[in-house]
Design an enzyme around this catalytic site. Structure first.
Site, PDB file in Angstrom:
ATOM      1  N   SER A   1       0.852  -1.200   0.000  1.00 34.41           N
ATOM      2  CA  SER A   1       0.000   0.000   0.000  1.00 34.41           C
ATOM      3  C   SER A   1       0.879   1.238   0.000  1.00 34.41           C
ATOM      4  O   SER A   1       2.019   1.225   0.495  1.00 34.41           O
ATOM      5  CB  SER A   1      -0.896   0.018   1.240  1.00 34.41           C
ATOM      6  OG  SER A   1      -1.537   1.272   1.391  1.00 34.41           O
TER       7      SER A   1
ATOM      8  N   TYR B   1      -1.756  -0.474  10.477  1.00 35.63           N
ATOM      9  CA  TYR B   1      -1.818  -0.837   9.059  1.00 35.63           C
ATOM     10  C   TYR B   1      -0.566  -0.368   8.311  1.00 35.63           C
ATOM     11  O   TYR B   1       0.063  -1.124   7.554  1.00 35.63           O
ATOM     12  CB  TYR B   1      -3.074  -0.229   8.438  1.00 35.63           C
ATOM     13  CG  TYR B   1      -3.284  -0.552   6.973  1.00 35.63           C
ATOM     14  CD1 TYR B   1      -3.727  -1.809   6.571  1.00 35.63           C
ATOM     15  CD2 TYR B   1      -3.068   0.417   5.995  1.00 35.63           C
ATOM     16  CE1 TYR B   1      -3.939  -2.106   5.238  1.00 35.63           C
ATOM     17  CE2 TYR B   1      -3.280   0.141   4.654  1.00 35.63           C
ATOM     18  CZ  TYR B   1      -3.713  -1.123   4.276  1.00 35.63           C
ATOM     19  OH  TYR B   1      -3.924  -1.410   2.955  1.00 35.63           O
TER      20      TYR B   1
END
Length: 699
Positions: free
Chosen positions: A577, A590
């Site tokens: 990501s 995350y």
């Protein structure tokens, strides 16, 4: 009324399905073809051909003429449609006898078939066209039932044909398909008026009838009689293949060992071209490979051309005991590599001995069929369907040997005859007409998180480009929905939890059993938790680390074992990501996990380069539409972090990238495809698929 109760074949004719086509002979012929092709005891995939003759109006003369409709080159009678047949003027086809120059020139007749075309939408006529055209019957079946080939391949085939059917069946000796064989069938019928069919030595069966239904029943009855004769002989003999000399391992042990060995065999079989594998431990296979007669029969090779064109003339038998420690790769290689080398050398000698000045170049010398007594049979070919079909054909060959040995003694084709079929210029031309292979043909991809969203888009893209795909996901329901979109041979679905080592081990085991190994692993399984640090629980942290980081570690660790067995490299792609590069609010769990994925990929790329294993990363950003992680609390968390509503997120993310584009799962899939199919000299890289985020630029 004809008998409709059979023991050895299936009666599939349904009057309700032919009610609306009873006056359409071509439609009835297609229906007959399809139901014959559904029963593999009657004919195998792509084998055999069927025909019918009708009276049509000649568009050139406006006169009535007889037209023969016959299965065209290639295809399968089980799925035959109007577009797969050829329509020829029967009389013109028979007139070719006037220009036929003899057996040494019969291949030149194939081009002349095109001058006999009536239907301009015809499929290319096959080499078997004159076999149907030179016989007078309205409906004809040319089939390859195991029972009939067993009779045809028996040492005293002609005598046994007479014993089973008396004067009602004709017999012709082996002759490869073509115009000469058509003339032989014509002569056989003239010499034996009133027969119901003809057995072709070492080849198959011709049967016929005045109607499609009569032809169908005739075929069933002839096959049923041969099957019953063989089973009675087996019952009289009491044993098959001389009896068993090896006991099979239990089922679970067979599958476990097969999954361990398959990548090693795949690597050896791929010394010239990468291959896809198939494994079966069918009871018929085990009966043969565990038998006393395996050593005598396997080297003889197959008899029917349909068989050896797909299986090669003979298999490779592994000299391994069922108790071998297959995890000891070096030791196993020492035992089986010489067998592969010997097989290749023997195939090269076969080619050199039999070739002539017109022969095509030697083809891949590796075995297609590999037999492991006590365990099962492996097959390797250019794609999954071809590997599976080769396996089915060798089972047909086993059935033939079983029947012929029960009747008298099995005989195979002389090597020169086999070579003349395998390297036939007409077969070579057929191979040259095959469509170009896709970029990922011959490769196997395992994709986690493939039940939906980004993972499914990646799996779909790789399959679209030719890969065989293993779909892995926690959700069995989503997997079933995803798998339903694939053709049977191209994908399997395996429920899997990337936080569980045994689950990951099973993913690779199923991939190896289904396809022989793995070439591409894409870790797309994921979740997202967006919270400020004070709200991020230890459970949140552990879950993110387990799925994203530990899952990647174990997937890579197990993939490397397979890649090294296969010995031709591989790809590992992590779906990370933008958040692994950019420091954003409410994202400590995350973002940290994604950064760990990215750096682990760099470390793996450095370590595995010598193995030609390429490790890369695709960084998405803002994949809201179609992405599973945006369906819950993550979307709410990110909306809260940016002070907007959930509904505003897609536009928000699009406006903030340089291209002002919404990013879709298919865009991430294209990024993966570029890494595994185009950028084949790139490793340790990160590709951002985010529309352009300046703060996420890696350099």
């Amino acid at each position: 009324m004809p008998n409709t109760n059979y023991k050895y074949v299936d009666y599939l004719w349904e009057e309700s399905k032919v009610e609306n086509i009873k006056n359409d002979e071509v439609a009835l012929f297609l229906y007959r073809s399809n139901i014959l092709g559904q029963d593999l005891r009657i004919t195998n995939y792509g084998g055999g051909n069927t025909s019918c003759k009708t009276i049509e109006k000649d568009p050139l003369t406006d006169k009535e003429v007889e037209v023969m409709w016959v299965k065209g080159s290639g295809g399968d009678i089980g799925t035959l449609t109007r577009s797969g047949i050829a329509g020829l003027y029967t009389e013109r086809l028979r007139d070719l006898k006037k220009v036929y120059r003899g057996v040494d020139y019969e291949d030149e007749m194939v081009a002349l078939f095109n001058h006999c075309i009536y239907d301009l939408d015809s499929k290319a006529p096959s080499i078997d066209t004159p076999l149907h055209g030179l016989l007078p019957f309205k409906h004809i079946d040319h089939l390859h039932p195991d029972a009939l080939i067993a009779v045809a391949a028996a040492e005293d085939s002609e005598k046994i044909t007479k014993e089973i059917w008396g004067d009602t069946m004709g017999w012709v000796p082996w002759k490869k398909p073509g115009f000469e064989l058509g003339l032989m069938l014509e002569t056989c019928l003239k010499d034996n008026p009133g027969i119901r069919g003809i057995v072709l030595g070492s080849h198959g069966l011709f049967t016929w009838g005045d109607t499609s239904y009569e032809c169908y029943i005739n075929s069933l009855e002839v096959i049923e009689k041969a099957s019953a004769y063989i089973e009675n002989k087996i019952a009289e003999n009491g044993t098959v293949f001389g009896g068993s000399v090896i006991e099979s391992l239990p089922k679970d042990d067979r599958l476990e060992k097969a999954s361990i060995l398959a990548p090693l065999l795949r690597g050896l079989c791929s010394s010239e071209n990468r291959m896809i594998g198939h494994f079966t431990d069918d009871e018929k296979v085990l009966e043969f490979i565990n038998s006393k007669d395996l050593e005598r029969l396997a080297p003889m090779g197959t008899s029917c051309p349909d068989h050896f064109l797909r299986t090669k003339i003979q298999p490779l038998v592994l000299n391994l005991s069922v108790t071998e420690d297959l995890e000891n790769t070096d030791q196993i290689l020492k035992k089986i590599e010489p067998a592969f080398e010997a097989y290749r050398d023997e195939y090269a000698k076969y080619y050199e001995t039999c070739k002539d000045e017109t022969s095509p170049d030697i083809r891949d010398a590796n075995p297609v069929i590999i037999l492991y007594p006590g365990l099962g049979m492996f097959s390797f070919a250019k794609n999954k369907q071809t590997a599976r079909v080769a396996s089915e054909f060798y089972i047909n060959a086993i059935n033939v040997m079983r029947g012929a040995e029960a009747i008298s003694k099995y005989t195979s084709l002389p090597r020169q005859e086999a070579f003349d079929i395998e390297y036939w210029l007409l077969e070579e031309a057929k191979l040259q007409r095959m469509p170009k292979e896709q970029p990922l043909s011959r490769k196997v991809a395992l994709v986690t998180g493939a039940g939906g969203g980004i993972g499914k888009a990646i799996a779909d893209k790789l399959a679209e480009e030719g890969a065989n795909v293993v779909l892995a996901d926690l959700s069995e329901e989503r997997l079933e929905e995803a798998l339903a979109m694939y053709k049977n041979d191209t994908a399997i679905a395996v429920p899997g939890d990337v936080t569980n080592y045994n689950s990951i081990d099973n993913l690779y085991k199923q991939a190896c059993l289904a396809f022989g190994g793995v070439d591409i692993v894409v870790h797309s399984a994921g979740l997202a938790i967006s919270k400020p640090i004070e709200e991020t629980t230890e459970q949140d942290w552990d879950l993110l680390q387990d799925v994203l980081v530990k899952g990647q570690f174990v997937l890579a660790k197990e993939a490397v074992k397979i890649y090294r067995k296969q010995n031709f490299g591989g790809d590992f792609v992590s779906i990370a990501s933008k958040n692994g590069l950019v420091s954003g609010p409410n994202n400590v769990g995350y973002g940290t996990a994604k950064a760990a994925q990215q750096h682990m990929s760099r470390l793996l790329a450095a370590e595995l380069g010598a193995d030609h294993v390429r490790v890369n990363v695709v960084n998405p950003d803002g994949v809201i539409v179609g992405s599973k992680i945006w369906e819950g609390e993550w979307a709410e968390g990110r909306a809260k972090a940016y002070g907007i509503s959930v509904e505003e997120l897609p536009a928000h993310y699009a406006k903030r990238n340089l291209l002002n584009e919404i990013i879709y799962p298919a865009d991430i899939a294209n990024g993966v495809f570029s890494l595994v199919a185009i950028l084949n000299k790139s490793t340790g890289n990160i590709i951002n698929v985010d529309g352009g985020m300046a703060n996420a630029f890696v350099r």
